[in-house]
Design a protein around this motif. Structure first.
Motif, mmCIF file in Angstrom:
data_model
loop_
_atom_site.group_PDB
_atom_site.id
_atom_site.type_symbol
_atom_site.label_atom_id
_atom_site.label_comp_id
_atom_site.label_asym_id
_atom_site.label_seq_id
_atom_site.Cartn_x
_atom_site.Cartn_y
_atom_site.Cartn_z
ATOM 1 N N ASP A 374 -31.942 -49.686 -28.088
ATOM 2 C CA ASP A 374 -29.970 -48.910 -27.385
ATOM 3 C C ASP A 374 -29.906 -49.604 -28.920
ATOM 4 O O ASP A 374 -28.293 -47.730 -28.180
ATOM 5 N N THR A 375 -30.429 -49.933 -29.676
ATOM 6 C CA THR A 375 -29.631 -49.016 -31.136
ATOM 7 C C THR A 375 -29.080 -47.844 -31.441
ATOM 8 O O THR A 375 -28.189 -46.538 -31.607
ATOM 9 N N THR A 376 -30.450 -47.215 -30.938
ATOM 10 C CA THR A 376 -30.582 -45.994 -31.510
ATOM 11 C C THR A 376 -30.258 -44.770 -30.910
ATOM 12 O O THR A 376 -29.969 -43.876 -31.170
ATOM 13 N N LEU A 377 -30.436 -45.190 -29.203
ATOM 14 C CA LEU A 377 -29.602 -44.032 -28.108
ATOM 15 C C LEU A 377 -28.668 -44.269 -28.590
ATOM 16 O O LEU A 377 -27.810 -43.125 -28.577
ATOM 17 N N LEU A 378 -27.753 -45.423 -29.008
ATOM 18 C CA LEU A 378 -26.014 -45.553 -29.039
ATOM 19 C C LEU A 378 -25.464 -44.700 -30.291
ATOM 20 O O LEU A 378 -24.919 -43.512 -31.006
ATOM 21 N N SER A 379 -26.504 -44.502 -31.425
ATOM 22 C CA SER A 379 -26.754 -43.384 -32.630
ATOM 23 C C SER A 379 -26.824 -42.274 -32.936
ATOM 24 O O SER A 379 -25.749 -41.644 -33.296
ATOM 25 N N GLU A 380 -27.441 -41.863 -31.508
ATOM 26 C CA GLU A 380 -27.833 -40.702 -31.626
ATOM 27 C C GLU A 380 -27.175 -40.374 -30.942
ATOM 28 O O GLU A 380 -26.372 -38.440 -30.350
ATOM 29 N N ASP A 381 -25.919 -40.429 -29.921
ATOM 30 C CA ASP A 381 -24.892 -40.343 -28.978
ATOM 31 C C ASP A 381 -23.343 -40.839 -28.947
ATOM 32 O O ASP A 381 -22.399 -40.943 -28.968
ATOM 33 N N ASN A 382 -23.541 -41.014 -31.129
ATOM 34 C CA ASN A 382 -22.132 -40.964 -31.490
ATOM 35 C C ASN A 382 -21.398 -42.706 -31.112
ATOM 36 O O ASN A 382 -20.183 -42.711 -30.847
ATOM 37 N N ASN A 383 -22.670 -43.430 -30.905
ATOM 38 C CA ASN A 383 -22.276 -44.847 -29.447
ATOM 39 C C ASN A 383 -20.551 -44.347 -28.707
ATOM 40 O O ASN A 383 -20.375 -45.393 -28.759
ATOM 41 N N LYS A 384 -21.125 -43.828 -28.095
ATOM 42 C CA LYS A 384 -20.461 -43.212 -26.723
ATOM 43 C C LYS A 384 -21.961 -43.745 -25.583
ATOM 44 O O LYS A 384 -22.640 -43.370 -25.565
ATOM 45 N N ARG A 385 -21.299 -44.520 -25.200
ATOM 46 C CA ARG A 385 -21.955 -45.524 -24.058
ATOM 47 C C ARG A 385 -22.098 -44.053 -22.783
ATOM 48 O O ARG A 385 -21.543 -43.850 -22.063
#
Length: 450
Positions: A374-385
């Motif tokens: 979850d942390t990795t994917l959020l980081s890839e998407d500029n912390n946008k859920r």
């Protein structure tokens, strides 16, 4: 002559070629599940088809009273299309009346045994079944057989207190009555007997001649729905690519390691098919829950799970290339497009019926919030859920629901749109599947002759 073809491949195109989750929302499982658990009244209600194990209500097709002071209430209730494998549990007003491997008329709850307060018979939906003798009368005859339907016949007795008894005894008699009116009746059943998609013999048989048995394999469920002439499509067996269905069925039975942990069969399904939906809608729902496509090739429907592309092992990451496209086949260039954030997610919430929640719906989340993924994917998407909510109407095992959610998420982030025009000399008069290996994922596209 050369066959000039134009190929467009989208891993989630809205067709039978691949499973489409774009219009799938979490409200689907909730609405359907609520509808199948309630009791309805009338003979014009749609009759569901149950595959695997599910809890369902039913439709009261007959209600009448009889006896002194109308103490006996008679109910005939249709639960599902037959022939089913077994009734496992019987509930009255959410109270367990009986449980067993194959219920017919036994009662294990002493409240309903007391003073003969309940008599019933459950029938699985054979074409030879007849009503029980206790139910004949009041307009119901031996000719009212409800053949081909999984049904229940019930006689519910309300004991009136004796006015000559003490007030305490009269109250005890009233309190012992388990019915306050027409009861809500529900059953847990092992559903429809179906052809075995893993069998090699069914390809040469008519649907009526096929041996049928209980199964939680969705390939067998889908074959039954496509071939059955009563509630399904009634297709001729020549329209089914049985080899592809067998391959898929074997994969669904394969023991895998789930994305959320644990091991088990890749994709067991327990479904209730709502027959007031169109057949197209029902097939699309099948495929979404099976994470599979059903491409139509050379006059036959074929089944293709969305996996790594290996011919037999759904977790083997080395796919089999059906056809290698080289510069010799290409006319012009090759375009590969990714998708934007509008079609990309970093969290999937999947709603599904849950036997651990009294068969009401539950929601699983992948990846779990705060996890490394979850942390990795959020980081890839500029912390946008980026959340996608989906409905898994046929999946009752939360581990499998998490697994499907993980596939939907990964596919949303890895999918590609491939466009090219090709000349294929040896394929001038047929359809073909072409596999492309892109970023570690196998994409299947249909090539159509112009």
């Amino acid at each position: 002559a050369a066959a000039v073809t134009h190929v467009v491949m989208d891993a989630m195109t809205p067709s039978f070629d691949v499973p489409d989750y774009s219009s799938n929302t979490a409200t689907g499982a909730t609405a359907v599940n609520s509808g199948i658990l309630v009791n309805k009244t009338g003979t014009n209600q749609p009759i569901p088809v149950v595959y695997g194990e599910r809890k369902v209500g039913g439709s009261r097709v007959y209600v009448s009273t009889d006896g002194n002071d109308n103490r006996d209430l008679y109910i005939a209730m249709v639960f599902a299309e037959g022939e089913i494998n077994a009734f496992r549990e019987l509930y009255f007003d959410d109270k367990l009346v009986a449980s067993g491997s194959d219920l017919t008329n036994q009662i294990t709850n002493n409240v309903y045994k007391k003073q003969d307060r309940l008599e019933y018979e459950l029938q699985k939906g054979t074409d030879t079944q007849t009503p029980p003798s206790f139910f004949i009368g009041r307009g119901w005859t031996s000719s009212h057989r409800l053949r081909g339907l999984a049904v229940g016949y019930f006689r519910c007795r309300w004991i009136r207190p004796d006015v000559n008894d003490s007030a305490e005894t009269q109250q005890d008699t009233v309190d012992a009555n388990p019915y306050g009116g027409i009861p809500k009746i529900q059953v847990v059943m092992e559903g429809k007997k179906v052809p075995d998609a893993t069998s090699t013999s069914i390809a040469s048989q008519t649907y009526s001649a096929m041996s049928k048995s209980y199964s939680t394999n969705p390939a067998s469920h889908l074959i039954d729905y496509l071939l059955n002439p009563r509630y399904g499509r009634g297709l001729d067996t020549t329209r089914i690519g049985f080899t592809s269905f067998k391959t898929a069925a074997d994969k669904y039975n394969t023991s895998v390691t789930y994305a959320g942990g644990g091991t088990g069969a890749m994709l067991p399904c327990n479904s209730v098919i709502v027959t007031d939906r169109t057949m197209l809608e029902n097939v699309q729902t099948f495929l979404q829950n099976m994470r599979s496509g059903m491409p139509y090739v050379q006059g036959k429907f074929n089944l293709k799970p969305l996996d790594t592309g290996h011919p037999s092992d759904p977790q083997n990451t080395t796919p089999t290339i059906t056809f290698a496209v080289t510069e010799n086949e290409l006319i012009g260039g090759l375009q590969i497009e990714g998708k934007g954030h509008r079609d990309q997610y970093n969290q999937i919430k999947a709603t599904h019926p849950d036997p651990e929640n009294n068969w009401e719906v539950s929601t699983v989340v992948f990846p779990s919030e705060g996890s490394t993924t979850d942390t990795t994917l959020l980081s890839e998407d500029n912390n946008k859920r980026l959340i996608k909510e989906i409905s898994l109407e046929h999946i009752t095992d939360k581990r499998v629901a998490v697994d499907v959610a993980s596939i939907v998420l990964k596919n949303s982030r890895k999918k590609k749109l491939v466009t090219f025009t090709a000349t294929l000399l040896e394929l001038s008069a047929r359809f073909l599947f072409i596999s492309f290996l892109l970023e570690g994922f196998d994409y299947i596209g249909r090539e159509q002759l112009l």
